[in-house]
Design a protein around this motif. Structure first.
Motif, PDB file in Angstrom:
ATOM      1  N   VAL A   1      21.817  14.490  -0.018  1.00  0.00           N
ATOM      2  CA  VAL A   1      21.677  15.486   0.174  1.00  0.00           C
ATOM      3  C   VAL A   1      22.877  16.699  -0.062  1.00  0.00           C
ATOM      4  O   VAL A   1      23.874  16.103   0.521  1.00  0.00           O
ATOM      5  N   ILE A   2      23.071  17.476  -0.948  1.00  0.00           N
ATOM      6  CA  ILE A   2      24.086  18.354  -1.149  1.00  0.00           C
ATOM      7  C   ILE A   2      23.627  19.782  -0.749  1.00  0.00           C
ATOM      8  O   ILE A   2      22.730  20.351  -1.098  1.00  0.00           O
ATOM      9  N   LYS A   3      24.598  20.404   0.040  1.00  0.00           N
ATOM     10  CA  LYS A   3      24.426  21.574   0.931  1.00  0.00           C
ATOM     11  C   LYS A   3      25.566  22.574  -0.032  1.00  0.00           C
ATOM     12  O   LYS A   3      26.688  22.333   0.244  1.00  0.00           O
ATOM     13  N   ASN A   4      25.165  23.538  -0.451  1.00  0.00           N
ATOM     14  CA  ASN A   4      25.994  24.709  -0.850  1.00  0.00           C
ATOM     15  C   ASN A   4      26.539  25.588   0.344  1.00  0.00           C
ATOM     16  O   ASN A   4      25.691  26.318   0.771  1.00  0.00           O
ATOM     17  N   ASP A   5      27.732  25.037   0.801  1.00  0.00           N
ATOM     18  CA  ASP A   5      28.160  25.690   2.230  1.00  0.00           C
ATOM     19  C   ASP A   5      28.645  26.829   2.032  1.00  0.00           C
ATOM     20  O   ASP A   5      29.060  27.736   3.067  1.00  0.00           O
ATOM     21  N   VAL A   6      29.133  27.347   0.759  1.00  0.00           N
ATOM     22  CA  VAL A   6      29.763  28.787   0.582  1.00  0.00           C
ATOM     23  C   VAL A   6      28.986  29.398  -0.412  1.00  0.00           C
ATOM     24  O   VAL A   6      29.151  29.401  -1.609  1.00  0.00           O
ATOM     25  N   PRO A   7      28.050  30.249  -0.074  1.00  0.00           N
ATOM     26  CA  PRO A   7      27.066  30.816  -0.863  1.00  0.00           C
ATOM     27  C   PRO A   7      27.734  31.743  -1.923  1.00  0.00           C
ATOM     28  O   PRO A   7      27.191  31.812  -3.103  1.00  0.00           O
ATOM     29  N   GLU A   8      28.835  32.313  -1.476  1.00  0.00           N
ATOM     30  CA  GLU A   8      29.574  33.147  -2.636  1.00  0.00           C
ATOM     31  C   GLU A   8      30.234  32.291  -3.786  1.00  0.00           C
ATOM     32  O   GLU A   8      30.574  33.027  -4.794  1.00  0.00           O
ATOM     33  N   ARG A   9      30.110  31.244  -3.540  1.00  0.00           N
ATOM     34  CA  ARG A   9      30.927  30.161  -4.579  1.00  0.00           C
ATOM     35  C   ARG A   9      29.641  29.324  -5.277  1.00  0.00           C
ATOM     36  O   ARG A   9      29.796  28.372  -5.765  1.00  0.00           O
ATOM     37  N   PHE A  10      28.371  30.074  -5.365  1.00  0.00           N
ATOM     38  CA  PHE A  10      27.203  29.289  -5.978  1.00  0.00           C
ATOM     39  C   PHE A  10      27.574  28.813  -7.404  1.00  0.00           C
ATOM     40  O   PHE A  10      27.067  27.709  -7.691  1.00  0.00           O
ATOM     41  N   ASP A  11      28.159  29.704  -8.059  1.00  0.00           N
ATOM     42  CA  ASP A  11      28.487  29.257  -9.502  1.00  0.00           C
ATOM     43  C   ASP A  11      29.309  28.116  -9.518  1.00  0.00           C
ATOM     44  O   ASP A  11      29.445  27.174 -10.578  1.00  0.00           O
ATOM     45  N   GLU A  12      30.159  27.616  -8.396  1.00  0.00           N
ATOM     46  CA  GLU A  12      30.965  26.620  -8.792  1.00  0.00           C
ATOM     47  C   GLU A  12      30.188  25.275  -7.940  1.00  0.00           C
ATOM     48  O   GLU A  12      30.583  24.280  -8.245  1.00  0.00           O
ATOM     49  N   SER A  13      28.995  25.525  -7.524  1.00  0.00           N
ATOM     50  CA  SER A  13      28.095  24.411  -6.728  1.00  0.00           C
ATOM     51  C   SER A  13      27.223  23.725  -7.567  1.00  0.00           C
ATOM     52  O   SER A  13      26.891  24.062  -8.738  1.00  0.00           O
ATOM     53  N   VAL A  14      27.117  22.278  -7.472  1.00  0.00           N
ATOM     54  CA  VAL A  14      26.208  21.730  -8.147  1.00  0.00           C
ATOM     55  C   VAL A  14      24.743  21.799  -8.210  1.00  0.00           C
ATOM     56  O   VAL A  14      23.924  21.829  -8.719  1.00  0.00           O
ATOM     57  N   LEU A  15      24.473  22.975  -6.940  1.00  0.00           N
ATOM     58  CA  LEU A  15      22.949  23.376  -6.879  1.00  0.00           C
ATOM     59  C   LEU A  15      22.972  24.168  -8.141  1.00  0.00           C
ATOM     60  O   LEU A  15      21.562  24.374  -8.460  1.00  0.00           O
ATOM     61  N   LYS A  16      23.836  24.937  -8.667  1.00  0.00           N
ATOM     62  CA  LYS A  16      23.511  25.860 -10.043  1.00  0.00           C
ATOM     63  C   LYS A  16      23.250  24.798 -11.149  1.00  0.00           C
ATOM     64  O   LYS A  16      22.680  25.159 -11.975  1.00  0.00           O
ATOM     65  N   GLU A  17      24.146  23.761 -11.202  1.00  0.00           N
ATOM     66  CA  GLU A  17      23.607  22.878 -12.211  1.00  0.00           C
ATOM     67  C   GLU A  17      22.327  22.143 -12.205  1.00  0.00           C
ATOM     68  O   GLU A  17      21.614  22.056 -13.054  1.00  0.00           O
ATOM     69  N   TYR A  18      21.979  21.700 -10.903  1.00  0.00           N
ATOM     70  CA  TYR A  18      20.587  21.289 -10.599  1.00  0.00           C
ATOM     71  C   TYR A  18      19.616  22.322 -10.994  1.00  0.00           C
ATOM     72  O   TYR A  18      18.521  22.038 -11.633  1.00  0.00           O
ATOM     73  N   THR A  19      19.759  23.288 -10.844  1.00  0.00           N
ATOM     74  CA  THR A  19      18.841  24.703 -10.858  1.00  0.00           C
ATOM     75  C   THR A  19      18.772  24.811 -12.533  1.00  0.00           C
ATOM     76  O   THR A  19      17.671  25.173 -13.020  1.00  0.00           O
TER      77      THR A  19
END
Length: 477
Positions: free
Chosen positions: A199-217
């Motif tokens: 499980v990956i958590k984007n722990d810094v919402p303002e850095r979403f564009d750097e997060s793998v959450l953006k890649e998965y989305t």
């Protein structure tokens, strides 16, 4: 007259089977993906983060059956706006009902749910399927299928979506090799299937564009709106409204009862902060979305990682089938690093086609690696993971075989974290201790191992038959 009809039917069926076999299998041998020279593949260090900083993502590893179902259900509970689920296989059973019930309850709270299944691996077939209509009837649930079965186009049959991941809002993504089936969650004997999720958590919402959450989305969106995907329109036939209502009640009551009685861990809550490790960087690699042979970005990435590893490579796969075509992208000889492999033995494996393909390469794998372990415990290993230089952890749906390399949609998450790498290494060692080393005198990953379990004679016969029949069809393994 009757004989003519039978003869005509037999001829027609034979012609169709011949057409299907050639179009769906034989022609694959003549389709070539991009060569590794034409693919822009990043190297090992390209996936390293800044040593003086931490990335926006945290990562947690889960690898025991008693927590995996709780993990999925808790993640659905965490969603406030959206859930985006992609999964290869969901079969009828306890886990399926609890999962559908939990998704319906989330949708009741206003969460917009998107469910993307492989077109051939789900349990929603049939016009009178109550679960299907319960999902279709809910205004907050959207349902789609990737590459549904098409009788007239056999060349689409091998194009499968083997991904297994779930995105909760812009905060969490769960990925790994877990199918939504009872064997992964509630079996505890020889029928058990062992896998892991990260499980990956984007722990810094303002850095979403750097997060793998953006890649998965972005990856989910590209699959959802792809021409190969069939999005079901939001409507329900009047004659199925009662069936939908009945199924909705059964599914939601099943999850409520399981939570009240705390059965299957449904009533438990995971203390997330106790499991998360900080990371320097988290990245996503996927295969190209194509029919026929896909451009094998995951395999080519692994190939470059193998070449550049300096200390060690440890990987776990249900079966290892390094076909001739795969070896155009990856080599086990181009590194000075120790290579340790953990896979299933003939005695425990239930995938006869794949394990028969593995048998062909056992001696070669032994010669070209430091040590090869065969799992001999109860149940069956389904987990797929790769660990490079005790730093980069790769976890996802990718099996080390031709099908995952060229035919299926797959994903691997690449995590730069020494702490998580240490946890993954210990997880793999736990399974290795229930295996046997192929070479007794060589360097070992673990010291304590299991006793050899002889392969039953009938299994040897079945595997021998598959070996002969599938030898010319290695591309499909």
């Amino acid at each position: 007259m009757f004989r003519k009809i039978v003869k005509g039917i037999t001829f027609g069926l034979g012609a169709y089977l011949g057409y299907a076999f050639i179009a769906g299998n034989v022609l694959l041998h003549f389709k070539k993906p991009k060569s590794k020279e034409k693919m822009k593949i990043k190297g090992l260090t390209d996936y390293y983060g800044n040593d003086e900083d931490t990335g926006p993502d945290k990562a947690a590893l889960f690898d025991t059956q008693d927590i995996l179902l709780t993990l999925h259900l808790n993640l659905i509970d965490s969603a406030k706006k959206t859930i985006k689920l992609a999964n290869f296989s969901i079969k009828g059973g306890v886990a399926s009902d609890l999962f559908y019930g939990k998704l319906l309850k989330a949708a009741d709270k206003g969460v917009e749910v998107y469910i993307l299944f492989d077109g051939k691996g789900h349990n929603l077939f049939g016009i009178s399927n109550g679960k299907y209509w319960a999902l279709m009837a809910h205004p907050n649930i959207n349902l789609a299928f990737y590459e549904e079965f098409d009788w007239l186009r056999p060349w689409t049959w091998q194009n499968r979506m083997h991904d297994k991941y779930m995105i909760s809002d812009k905060e969490y993504v769960l990925t790994g090799g877990v199918n939504l089936e009872d064997a992964f969650f509630v079996k505890d004997d020889e029928e058990a299937v062992y896998d892991r999720n990260v499980v990956i958590k984007n722990d810094v919402p303002e850095r979403f564009d750097e997060s793998v959450l953006k890649e998965y989305t972005d990856y989910f969106e590209s699959m959802w709106y792809h021409p190969y995907t069939s999005i079901r329109p939001s409507y329900i036939l009047n004659k199925y409204k009662v069936l939908a209502s009945t199924s909705y009640k059964q599914l939601t009551e099943a999850i409520e009862k399981a939570e009240e009685e705390n059965r299957y861990g449904a009533g438990e809550s995971i203390a997330w902060d106790e499991h998360f490790y900080t990371t320097k960087k988290v990245s996503l690699v996927t295969n190209a979305i194509q029919r026929w042979k896909k451009d094998p970005y995951i395999l080519a990435t692994l190939g470059r990682f193998f070449d550049e590893a300096e200390e060690s490579v440890v990987f776990q796969s249900p079966y290892v089938v390094p076909s001739k075509e795969m070896r155009e992208y990856i080599s086990l000889e181009g590194t000075d690093a120790d290579i340790f492999i953990l896979t299933n033995s003939m005695a425990v494996s239930t995938n006869f086609p794949a394990i028969s393909g593995q048998q062909k390469y056992l001696q070669e794998l032994s010669d070209k690696t430091t040590q090869l372990y065969h799992f001999q415990g109860k149940g069956y290993i389904h987990a797929k993971a790769y660990l490079f230089d005790r730093r980069l952890s790769l976890i996802g749906s990718f099996n080390f075989d031709p099908r995952s390399s060229f035919l299926s949609q797959e994903n691997l998450v690449i995590i730069d974290s020494y702490d998580l790498a240490a946890a993954l290494g210990e997880s793999i060692k736990t399974f290795a201790r229930h295996g046997i080393p192929y070479k007794e005198s060589e360097k070992k990953l673990v010291e304590s191992t299991a006793k050899n379990t002889p392969t039953p004679w009938y299994k040897k016969m079945i595997l021998g038959l598959f070996y002969i029949l599938l030898h010319p069809l290695e591309d499909l393994l």
